[in-house]
Structures are given as C-alpha cells and as structure tokens.
Write an enzyme that holds these catalytic residues in place. Structure first.
Site, PDB file in Angstrom:
ATOM      1  N   HIS A 164      31.659  41.769  47.198  1.00 23.24           N
ATOM      2  CA  HIS A 164      32.137  40.839  46.172  1.00 23.24           C
ATOM      3  C   HIS A 164      31.642  39.417  46.353  1.00 23.24           C
ATOM      4  O   HIS A 164      31.907  38.573  45.520  1.00 23.24           O
ATOM      5  CB  HIS A 164      33.671  40.831  46.117  1.00 23.24           C
TER       6      HIS A 164
HETATM    7  C1  UD1 Z   1      38.217  35.443  45.800  1.00 27.69           C
HETATM    8  C2  UD1 Z   1      38.014  34.445  46.927  1.00 27.69           C
HETATM    9  C3  UD1 Z   1      37.337  35.114  48.095  1.00 27.69           C
HETATM   10  C4  UD1 Z   1      38.064  36.380  48.513  1.00 27.69           C
HETATM   11  C5  UD1 Z   1      38.149  37.296  47.295  1.00 27.69           C
HETATM   12  C6  UD1 Z   1      38.840  38.596  47.634  1.00 27.69           C
HETATM   13  C7  UD1 Z   1      37.659  32.096  46.298  1.00 27.69           C
HETATM   14  C8  UD1 Z   1      36.640  31.026  46.165  1.00 27.69           C
HETATM   15  N1  UD1 Z   1      37.179  33.337  46.518  1.00 27.69           N
HETATM   16  O1  UD1 Z   1      36.942  35.806  45.291  1.00 27.69           O
HETATM   17  O2  UD1 Z   1      37.340  34.194  49.192  1.00 27.69           O
HETATM   18  O3  UD1 Z   1      37.379  37.022  49.583  1.00 27.69           O
HETATM   19  O4  UD1 Z   1      38.870  36.604  46.280  1.00 27.69           O
HETATM   20  O5  UD1 Z   1      39.010  39.429  46.543  1.00 27.69           O
HETATM   21  O6  UD1 Z   1      38.824  31.806  46.218  1.00 27.69           O
HETATM   22  N2  UD1 Z   1      39.389  39.276  38.563  1.00 27.69           N
HETATM   23  C9  UD1 Z   1      40.061  40.302  37.934  1.00 27.69           C
HETATM   24  N3  UD1 Z   1      41.321  40.607  38.337  1.00 27.69           N
HETATM   25  C10 UD1 Z   1      41.940  39.917  39.324  1.00 27.69           C
HETATM   26  C11 UD1 Z   1      41.231  38.881  39.970  1.00 27.69           C
HETATM   27  C12 UD1 Z   1      39.961  38.585  39.583  1.00 27.69           C
HETATM   28  O7  UD1 Z   1      39.545  40.923  37.015  1.00 27.69           O
HETATM   29  O8  UD1 Z   1      43.105  40.212  39.647  1.00 27.69           O
HETATM   30  C13 UD1 Z   1      38.040  38.910  38.132  1.00 27.69           C
HETATM   31  C14 UD1 Z   1      38.019  37.491  37.582  1.00 27.69           C
HETATM   32  O9  UD1 Z   1      38.200  37.472  36.221  1.00 27.69           O
HETATM   33  C15 UD1 Z   1      36.679  36.954  37.995  1.00 27.69           C
HETATM   34  C16 UD1 Z   1      36.305  37.785  39.185  1.00 27.69           C
HETATM   35  O10 UD1 Z   1      37.192  38.896  39.259  1.00 27.69           O
HETATM   36  O11 UD1 Z   1      35.717  37.159  37.005  1.00 27.69           O
HETATM   37  C17 UD1 Z   1      36.354  36.989  40.438  1.00 27.69           C
HETATM   38  O12 UD1 Z   1      37.663  36.481  40.743  1.00 27.69           O
HETATM   39  P1  UD1 Z   1      37.834  35.104  41.532  1.00 27.69           P
HETATM   40  O13 UD1 Z   1      39.271  34.812  41.675  1.00 27.69           O
HETATM   41  O14 UD1 Z   1      36.961  34.079  40.928  1.00 27.69           O
HETATM   42  O15 UD1 Z   1      37.213  35.265  42.940  1.00 27.69           O
HETATM   43  P2  UD1 Z   1      36.842  36.490  43.852  1.00 27.69           P
HETATM   44  O16 UD1 Z   1      35.429  36.843  43.655  1.00 27.69           O
HETATM   45  O17 UD1 Z   1      37.857  37.557  43.724  1.00 27.69           O
END
Ligand code: UD1
Length: 368
Positions: A205
């Site tokens: 990820h």
């Molecule tokens: C975040 C953390 C990372 C951690 C990871 C674990 C930061 C900078 N990054 O990254 O350190 O290792 O989480 O998972 O804080 N999304 C969903 N459902 C959810 C959550 C996210 O669909 O419940 C999607 C979001 O819409 C987004 C993508 O996943 O497009 C990424 O989510 P985001 O919270 O930006 O960061 P992670 O890549 O999950």
C-alpha cells in the site's frame, strides 16, 4: 486521551487503553475516522475488543493537507472540552501528527502533555509521508516511548534530550500474543484450502509502490512469477485496488489469490501459516519477526532495522525488479520458518502496555 485514526493504529491503542483502564485511570478514545469503512476500521474494533470511541471525528479521505487539516479542526474542540492530562498518539499516520500539533499549540493554555508511542523510528526517506509524520510528532512530544533501541540512536542524532525518551518495547506485539491462540484456531489457510507453510502472503500500500503505474506493474509481475511456485494470497488495501483498476492492471492480479482487506485475527492467522511474507507494511515486518516467518520487505529502506538484525526480515534489492524480488523470495523460502522459541527482540514480550502505564505513572501523569 488516546487517538487512533488508521488501520495500523488500532492494534497499538487497544492494549494501552485496556491497561490504563485496568490501572484505574480515566482514559478516553478518539477515532479520527481517517480509515472509515467496515473492513479498514469497524472489523478491528470487534476483533480487538475495543469499545465504541468516545469521539468519532469522521474526517475520511482527502489529500494529505486536507486530511491533516480536517483532523486538526475537528480535534481541537474535543481537546479543549476534555482537557486531558496526557494525549497519547501512536505510529506515523496523518492523524498522529495532526493531533500532536493541536495539543502542542494549546500547550500553554491546556497544559496537556503529549506522549508518542513508537517514537524514534526512521527510514531517513523524506519522500515518505510517514517519515514526515514521525519526525515532527517526535519533535512535538514531551515523552517519546520507543519500541527498540535503534530508536534511541536516531533521537540522539536529532538532538532530542534523552530525559524525554523512554524504552517500553513494542506494544503491537502485546496484541499479537493476546490473539495468537484465536488466530491459530481460526485457521484461515485451511478455510482457503491452503496448507500451513504452503503459500505466500503479500500486502502492498505504500505510495512509492502503488501510486506509480510502472512500479505497481513491476511488483505485480514479480508476484505473478512467485505464484508459479506457490499460491500468493493478497488481501488488497483499498488504495492499491483503486490504483490497479485505474492503471488497467487487473489482469496482472489474475495470477494472485486476491482477498478483501482482512480483520486482525484473520490476517494474523494467514501470516502465521505462511511460508514467506512479501510486504511493504511496517507492522508485518514486526509481526513476522515474532512469528518466525521469513519476510521480504518490498521497499528501499526500513525504519525497523531490528527485524533485519534479528534475522527474519530482508530488503528486496532496490530498485525492485522481477528477478530481484524472485531471488529475495527464494532466499527467504530456503531459510524457512525460524524457530525463535522464547527468543524475541528486547521488549517485544507482550508487556509493553504495562511499561507504558508505569512510565506515565512515574512521570506524575495523573491527577489524584
Ligand atoms: C495510511 C497511512 C499509512 C498506513 C496505512 C495503513 C498516512 C500518511 N498513511 O495510508 O501510514 O500504513 O494507512 O493502512 O497516514 N480508503 C478506503 N477505506 C478506508 C480507508 C481508506 O477506501 O477505510 C481509501 C481512501 O479513499 C484512499 C486510500 O484508501 O483513496 C488511501 O487511504 P489513506 O488514508 O490516504 O492512506 P493509506 O494509504 O491507507
């Protein structure tokens, strides 16, 4: 007051919350809502036995600036209303930094001290959003609670007063030991018709691996090569799935056994039964260490060098290539499961939350 925002935070706050309450301390839980769907958040509350948060800020996704700013504006009134003696933040996600920043701006007014759990880890790669979050959160915190000794060297190099730093060990491993029996009984591999030790588990990820079409394609092709020798089980992070779709890489996923994101106990069960783990996750590098499962880290650096010194983890040659990943996988497979017996890294013993409670109590943390 304890803050959790994203998936890797939940298994760290749970043991601390339980231990503080067991010790008779009033302790509130705030969920920022950075991760919000059932699979990335709610399932963890159930598996870990976490109570409903006292506050749910519901911030959701956005750019880094939006997400950080939303957490800050939603968290500020909560902190002002509740005036906790300590704010405890964990890990390196945007919510960690955002809440620490709010508390530090209100330091004089509220007198709330900040404790950072998992302090002092460094990849020294400033392109990673998590590295920015780690360094700044450590700067802002009054008490830096470290999981491993290398963290002390990192903090000393940055000129942090050692009086603010305290070694407590790895609190995530507290949760692992608490759920290992349940995970083994769950036998997810068996339910997927796989044999213990007969498959690979993989997760991806990190923005550097999954936000660039060329990088993601390369890794998926490498995993497809690995899948020619052993089934590769891949619980996909929402970010990775979204990007694979957007980049037209769904056919590259066909060789892999993809699953929705798993809950905590299922993921532990799957990891515990794997022959090898290929991952860019920080948490999995630590969990495989304690489980004795050989791990290949698909990153240029790791902020967890103790897992490499311990002997279960290795970095794949960088830049990642199909051949490099395959070679690293073969080495890990030849190494086989490591029987670590009772030999665990210092402080990765299931008692970190107790040490965190004692440290806070020793520092005169609580009102009589
Ligand atoms: C975040 C953390 C990372 C951690 C990871 C674990 C930061 C900078 N990054 O990254 O350190 O290792 O989480 O998972 O804080 N999304 C969903 N459902 C959810 C959550 C996210 O669909 O419940 C999607 C979001 O819409 C987004 C993508 O996943 O497009 C990424 O989510 P985001 O919270 O930006 O960061 P992670 O890549 O999950």
């Amino acid at each position: 007051m304890l803050v959790a925002g994203a998936r890797p935070n939940f298994m760290k706050v749970a043991p601390i919350l339980f231990e503080l309450r067991r010790g008779g301390h009033a302790c509130q839980l705030v969920h920022t809502g950075q991760h919000y769907d059932t699979l990335m958040s709610d399932a963890f509350f159930v598996d870990l036995g976490l109570p409903e948060p006292d506050y749910h800020l519901g911030v959701g996704s956005g750019t880094h600036a939006q997400q950080t700013a939303l957490v800050m504006s939603a968290f500020e009134p909560v902190l002002i209303k509740e005036r906790p003696e300590w704010l405890i933040v964990v890990g390196d996600v945007n919510s960690t930094l955002a809440c620490a920043l709010v508390a530090s701006k209100l330091r004089v007014e509220l007198g709330c001290r900040i404790a950072h759990v998992e302090a002092g880890l460094r990849s020294n790669d400033w392109r990673m959003p998590e590295e920015v979050n780690r360094v700044l959160t450590d700067r802002l915190s009054d008490l830096l609670l470290t999981p491993s000794r290398d963290a002390h060297e990192n903090l000393a190099r940055e000129g942090i007063d050692p009086a603010r730093v305290c070694f407590v060990g790895n609190v995530m491993i507290d949760m692992l030991f608490a759920r290992l029996e349940a995970a083994r009984a769950r036998d997810l591999a068996g339910r997927l018709e796989l044999h213990r030790g007969g498959y690979v588990v993989t997760t991806l990820h990190r923005p550097s691996n999954v936000d660039d079409p060329g990088a993601l394609r390369g890794i998926l092709e490498a995993l497809a090569r690995v899948a020619e020798t052993m089934p590769v089980v891949f619980p996909i992070h929402p970010r990775t799935r979204k990007n694979a779709e957007a980049f037209g890489l769904l056919s590259e996923l066909a060789a892999l056994r993809t699953l929705e994101p798993l809950g905590y106990v299922d993921m532990l069960s799957l990891t515990d039964g794997a022959a090898v783990c290929l991952t860019d996750s920080g948490g999995l590098q630590e969990e495989t260490t304690v489980l004795g499962v050989p791990c290949v880290t698909l990153r240029e650096h790791t902020e967890r060098p103790s897992t490499i010194e311990f002997g279960t983890n290795r970095l794949a040659p960088w830049p990642l290539t199909r051949e490099g990943v395959l070679r690293a996988f073969e080495c890990a497979r030849e190494q086989g499961r490591v029987d670590i017996g009772s030999r665990v890294p210092e402080g990765w013993d299931g008692k970190a939350a107790v040490r965190i409670r004692h440290t806070l109590e020793d520092r005169g943390a609580f009102r009589p």
